[in-house]
Design a protein around this motif. Sequence first.
Motif, PDB file in Angstrom:
ATOM      1  N   LEU A  30     -50.702  49.652 -34.783  1.00 53.16           N
ATOM      2  CA  LEU A  30     -51.393  49.439 -33.513  1.00 53.16           C
ATOM      3  C   LEU A  30     -52.119  48.094 -33.512  1.00 53.16           C
ATOM      4  N   GLN A  31     -52.771  47.759 -34.628  1.00 51.72           N
ATOM      5  CA  GLN A  31     -53.421  46.454 -34.718  1.00 51.72           C
ATOM      6  C   GLN A  31     -52.415  45.322 -34.481  1.00 51.72           C
ATOM      7  N   ALA A  32     -51.213  45.471 -35.038  1.00 48.14           N
ATOM      8  CA  ALA A  32     -50.194  44.435 -34.886  1.00 48.14           C
ATOM      9  C   ALA A  32     -49.742  44.313 -33.440  1.00 48.14           C
ATOM     10  N   PHE A  33     -49.632  45.445 -32.731  1.00 45.70           N
ATOM     11  CA  PHE A  33     -49.215  45.405 -31.329  1.00 45.70           C
ATOM     12  C   PHE A  33     -50.273  44.770 -30.435  1.00 45.70           C
ATOM     13  N   LEU A  34     -51.525  44.792 -30.872  1.00 40.88           N
ATOM     14  CA  LEU A  34     -52.600  44.194 -30.081  1.00 40.88           C
ATOM     15  C   LEU A  34     -52.920  42.763 -30.525  1.00 40.88           C
ATOM     16  N   GLY A  35     -52.344  42.340 -31.651  1.00 43.66           N
ATOM     17  CA  GLY A  35     -52.611  41.021 -32.186  1.00 43.66           C
ATOM     18  C   GLY A  35     -51.623  39.982 -31.681  1.00 43.66           C
ATOM     19  N   PRO A  36     -51.681  38.788 -32.243  1.00 44.42           N
ATOM     20  CA  PRO A  36     -50.761  37.721 -31.827  1.00 44.42           C
ATOM     21  C   PRO A  36     -49.315  38.092 -32.144  1.00 44.42           C
ATOM     22  N   VAL A  37     -48.407  37.550 -31.375  1.00 43.80           N
ATOM     23  CA  VAL A  37     -46.978  37.765 -31.633  1.00 43.80           C
ATOM     24  C   VAL A  37     -46.615  37.127 -32.970  1.00 43.80           C
ATOM     25  N   ARG A  38     -45.881  37.863 -33.801  1.00 43.16           N
ATOM     26  CA  ARG A  38     -45.454  37.359 -35.102  1.00 43.16           C
ATOM     27  C   ARG A  38     -44.016  36.850 -35.017  1.00 43.16           C
ATOM     28  N   VAL A  72     -40.230  44.165 -31.257  1.00 45.91           N
ATOM     29  CA  VAL A  72     -40.880  45.038 -30.268  1.00 45.91           C
ATOM     30  C   VAL A  72     -42.282  44.512 -30.007  1.00 45.91           C
ATOM     31  N   ARG A  73     -42.597  44.305 -28.745  1.00 44.96           N
ATOM     32  CA  ARG A  73     -43.927  43.833 -28.372  1.00 44.96           C
ATOM     33  C   ARG A  73     -44.546  44.780 -27.351  1.00 44.96           C
ATOM     34  N   ALA A  74     -45.861  44.835 -27.367  1.00 44.71           N
ATOM     35  CA  ALA A  74     -46.590  45.604 -26.364  1.00 44.71           C
ATOM     36  C   ALA A  74     -46.913  44.688 -25.193  1.00 44.71           C
ATOM     37  N   VAL A  75     -46.380  45.024 -24.025  1.00 43.73           N
ATOM     38  CA  VAL A  75     -46.587  44.214 -22.821  1.00 43.73           C
ATOM     39  C   VAL A  75     -47.001  45.149 -21.679  1.00 43.73           C
ATOM     40  N   PRO A  76     -48.286  45.074 -21.241  1.00 47.30           N
ATOM     41  CA  PRO A  76     -49.404  44.291 -21.774  1.00 47.30           C
ATOM     42  C   PRO A  76     -49.876  44.850 -23.132  1.00 47.30           C
ATOM     43  N   GLY A  77     -50.623  44.065 -23.844  1.00 50.70           N
ATOM     44  CA  GLY A  77     -51.187  44.488 -25.112  1.00 50.70           C
ATOM     45  C   GLY A  77     -51.176  43.388 -26.141  1.00 50.70           C
ATOM     46  N   GLN A  78     -50.000  42.771 -26.345  1.00 53.57           N
ATOM     47  CA  GLN A  78     -49.883  41.749 -27.379  1.00 53.57           C
ATOM     48  C   GLN A  78     -50.861  40.612 -27.119  1.00 53.57           C
ATOM     49  N   GLY A  79     -51.656  40.318 -28.132  1.00 49.47           N
ATOM     50  CA  GLY A  79     -52.613  39.226 -28.034  1.00 49.47           C
ATOM     51  C   GLY A  79     -53.935  39.578 -27.393  1.00 49.47           C
ATOM     52  N   PRO A 125     -48.130  54.469 -31.557  1.00 48.62           N
ATOM     53  CA  PRO A 125     -49.008  53.290 -31.480  1.00 48.62           C
ATOM     54  C   PRO A 125     -48.638  52.341 -30.340  1.00 48.62           C
ATOM     55  N   LEU A 126     -47.352  52.176 -30.068  1.00 51.96           N
ATOM     56  CA  LEU A 126     -46.940  51.288 -28.986  1.00 51.96           C
ATOM     57  C   LEU A 126     -47.488  51.767 -27.646  1.00 51.96           C
ATOM     58  N   THR A 127     -47.458  53.073 -27.406  1.00 52.96           N
ATOM     59  CA  THR A 127     -47.967  53.616 -26.147  1.00 52.96           C
ATOM     60  C   THR A 127     -49.450  53.301 -25.979  1.00 52.96           C
ATOM     61  N   ILE A 128     -50.223  53.500 -27.032  1.00 58.86           N
ATOM     62  CA  ILE A 128     -51.662  53.223 -26.953  1.00 58.86           C
ATOM     63  C   ILE A 128     -51.910  51.734 -26.784  1.00 58.86           C
ATOM     64  N   ALA A 129     -51.114  50.902 -27.460  1.00 61.40           N
ATOM     65  CA  ALA A 129     -51.269  49.455 -27.299  1.00 61.40           C
ATOM     66  C   ALA A 129     -51.013  49.046 -25.860  1.00 61.40           C
ATOM     67  N   GLU A 130     -50.002  49.617 -25.229  1.00 62.93           N
ATOM     68  CA  GLU A 130     -49.700  49.284 -23.836  1.00 62.93           C
ATOM     69  C   GLU A 130     -50.806  49.772 -22.903  1.00 62.93           C
TER      70      GLU A 130
END
Length: 327
Positions: A139-147, A152-159, A84-89
């Motif tokens: 995957l939804q969490a990696f694309l959503g706001p930072v908690r 681990v964050r998706a950069v780019p992706g988070q938010g 999921p992290l790869t797809i979020a990025e």
Amino acid sequence: MAPLSILDLAPVVEGSDVGTALRQSIALAQHAESLGYVRLWVAEHHNMEGVASSATAVLIGQLAAATTSIRVGSGGIMLPNHAPLTIAEQFGTLATLFPGRIDLGLGRAPGTDQPTMRALRRHLSGAEIDRFPDDVVELQAFLGPVREGQVVRAVPGQGTEVPIWLLGSSLYSAQLAAYLGLPFAFASHFAPELLQQALDIYRAQYRPSARHPQPYAMVGLNVVVADTDEQARHLFTSIQQRFLGMQRGQRGLLPRPVDSMEALWTPGEKLGVERMLRESIVGSPDTVRAGLAATRERTGADEFIVACAVHDFAARLRSYELLASLG
């Protein structure tokens, strides 16, 4: 009519090559944008000689760069093949470069055969498919706001909040889309058997979400439009031959159309192809208009996503042009 979108697999046709198929996908996206289509999606498949959209995120980037307003995305990304992290990025990058234009449709099938699954570094136990709901939520969490406390964050992706759709040809996907409050696309262009039952379950069990207070169902169709019914049926024989090959375990280049299919299939094979292609509308503009109206009345589709894998690219563009004119 219901809003119209396009599903493209970058088909590699007999007598052509992968490079041409990819350039034609870009040209199709530009044509679709000029005609007012809502979105154009490409699908992840692997080890298929006649499909050039395997590097789906890469192709989406090229389609988005060549257009200015049409939504582009995946129909879909086969999530069990990826972290999921790869797809979020990947999709976070696309959404950052092309804000407001990227869709992320997700499927739970591998989109390939077992040897290719091994080459994709997948296990064959089915554990990845069993993890599909958890992977969607991750995957939804990696694309959503930072908690708070997120390590681990998706950069780019988070938010970026890239819109997620669930794709499927089964009741499972319909139930999961309803549970998560996500839009749902049914792959009735190749697996129509459970279409109505899946739509009924999705709508009956839908749990409103913040982004999607109402269910939204997109229905996949094969649509071929030509000036006459006869011309359209002739073009459609390429699709019929592709599905005949699927029944026989043969996946080659998209064949040229033929005058008649009768010498190519057995009666049993004909029934099998017709069953798989039952959600197809083929004919002149008047024939297709009537077919779309009847299909929308029967299914209540909020949107149609249309595949038109005909051999001749000019005829493919013309089909989409005639289809758009029906609105």
